[in-house]
Design an enzyme around this catalytic site. Structure first.
Site, mmCIF file in Angstrom:
data_model
loop_
_atom_site.group_PDB
_atom_site.id
_atom_site.type_symbol
_atom_site.label_atom_id
_atom_site.label_comp_id
_atom_site.label_asym_id
_atom_site.label_seq_id
_atom_site.Cartn_x
_atom_site.Cartn_y
_atom_site.Cartn_z
ATOM 1 N N ARG A 1 0.848 -1.188 0.000
ATOM 2 C CA ARG A 1 0.000 0.000 0.000
ATOM 3 C C ARG A 1 0.890 1.247 0.000
ATOM 4 N NH1 ARG A 1 -1.873 -3.623 3.992
ATOM 5 N NH2 ARG A 1 -3.971 -4.472 3.598
ATOM 6 N N LYS B 1 -1.423 -2.480 8.214
ATOM 7 C CA LYS B 1 -2.528 -1.990 9.028
ATOM 8 C C LYS B 1 -2.446 -2.573 10.439
ATOM 9 C CE LYS B 1 -5.876 -1.238 5.298
ATOM 10 N NZ LYS B 1 -7.218 -1.588 4.773
ATOM 11 N N HIS C 1 -2.795 1.996 -6.193
ATOM 12 C CA HIS C 1 -3.593 0.828 -5.818
ATOM 13 C C HIS C 1 -3.808 -0.073 -7.026
ATOM 14 C CE1 HIS C 1 -5.209 -0.555 -2.078
ATOM 15 N NE2 HIS C 1 -6.301 -0.993 -2.657
ATOM 16 N N ARG D 1 -0.955 -2.313 -7.095
ATOM 17 C CA ARG D 1 -1.132 -3.364 -6.085
ATOM 18 C C ARG D 1 -2.053 -4.462 -6.631
ATOM 19 N NH1 ARG D 1 -1.240 -4.516 -0.486
ATOM 20 N NH2 ARG D 1 -3.256 -5.102 0.393
ATOM 21 N N HIS E 1 -3.432 -9.112 3.687
ATOM 22 C CA HIS E 1 -4.882 -9.192 3.890
ATOM 23 C C HIS E 1 -5.181 -9.991 5.162
ATOM 24 C CE1 HIS E 1 -5.828 -8.584 -0.668
ATOM 25 N NE2 HIS E 1 -5.726 -7.447 -0.023
ATOM 26 N N TYR F 1 -9.087 -11.534 -6.452
ATOM 27 C CA TYR F 1 -8.141 -11.503 -7.557
ATOM 28 C C TYR F 1 -8.232 -12.751 -8.427
ATOM 29 C CZ TYR F 1 -6.256 -7.522 -5.080
ATOM 30 O OH TYR F 1 -6.131 -6.303 -4.465
#
Length: 308
Positions: free
Chosen positions: A155, A179, A250, A253, A276, A285
């Protein structure tokens, strides 16, 4: 300064909830800002409808707040996030004893229609990276940034948070803080390693200043590269490449994840690389890859059009 008597009916509790989020939840800065912005809007709504105090916050008030935004055309994704923010807030008030019952559990969540992300083809990605003008320290930095984005699928905030010591050139890995301050180690392609090494050897010393610290990527004034500047760099470099759609960081990504799966990587590995928390997010994906294969089949197979 506004006193509690002058403040809105939810303002005091909202300040306490903000302290709770900052100290205990470990949310990313982006999620924290979004939640607090959502709840400040709820506080304004509560004030406008004459709510007497936080103990009067019921499901009718919450539903009216969400219904107003739906009528104004707010997206389902934003409504879903605002519903989640309201639920967190009412759960907090219930646990504190402010609310006898938690009205948030009665809120429905808008059904999200997940659109498949747009991605570059492998040829477009290769063309972009091969044609980046790497003249001068700025060019070296920008090429390294694009290479790292595509090689790792990180990210924007993760790239900007990288330090020089996070790159292990011997093992060809990079340490990433994602995150919730979760750390992961991501493999990185040799071309990206070479681009970063050249930036470190030739470009970074030109930008470096006393306040640069250990930041891997620097802005023009020597400080750690800001996310908004990183986005601007990607958009500008894509715009300079012919026949490459401007999908932004993004999009790189998404492209990295899709190309990994197309190359035979398993879902669990891609999940770990992208950071994730849920495999369901990564599974999106696989749909992208299938759709791309179907498109190729329709275009190339003699009976492809009939199969579609």
């Amino acid at each position: 300064m506004t006193t509690d008597d002058e403040a809105g009916p939810l303002d005091r509790e909202l300040r306490e909830f903000e302290r709770h989020l900052r100290s205990e939840r470990g949310l990313s800065p982006h999620t924290l800002r979004a939640y607090l912005g959502d709840l400040r809007d709820l506080a304004r709504h509560a004030d406008a409808v004459g709510l007497g105090g936080p103990d009067e916050l019921g499901v009718a008030v919450l539903r009216a707040w969400l219904a107003r935004q739906h009528a104004e055309g707010m997206s389902r994704a934003t409504l879903a996030r605002r519903t989640a923010a309201a639920r967190s807030f009412t759960r907090f008030l219930h646990r504190k004893g402010v609310l006898a019952e938690d009205p948030g559990v009665l809120l429905g969540t808008p059904r999200l229609t997940r659109e498949l992300p747009s991605v570059l083809s492998q040829d477009q990605a290769a063309h972009l990276l091969d044609t980046v003008d790497a003249e001068g320290p700025e060019g070296l930095r920008d090429r390294a940034i694009l290479e790292v984005f595509y090689a790792t699928g990180v990210r924007v905030s993760e790239l900007c948070g990288m330090d020089v010591g996070d790159l292990d050139t011997g093992r060809r890995t990079v340490r990433v803080i994602g995150k919730g301050d979760k750390e992961r180690t991501v493999p990185i392609a040799e071309t990206a390693v070479q681009a970063v090494e050249e930036w470190l050897r030739v470009g970074r010393p030109v930008f470096a200043a006393e306040h640069s610290g250990d930041a891997l990527f620097l802005g023009a004034r020597g400080g750690r590269l800001h996310a908004s500047i990183a986005r601007r760099i990607v958009h500008a470099r894509i715009a300079a490449a012919d026949d490459v759609p401007d999908l932004g960081p993004h999009g790189l990504r998404h492209s990295a994840a899709t190309h990994l799966l197309e190359g035979g990587a398993d879902l669990r590995s891609v999940q770990e690389i992208l950071g994730h928390s849920s495999l369901r997010t990564t599974q999106l994906y696989t749909q992208v890859s299938v759709e791309r294969l179907k498109k190729v089949h329709r275009q190339a197979h003699p009976r492809g059009a009939a199969d579609s």
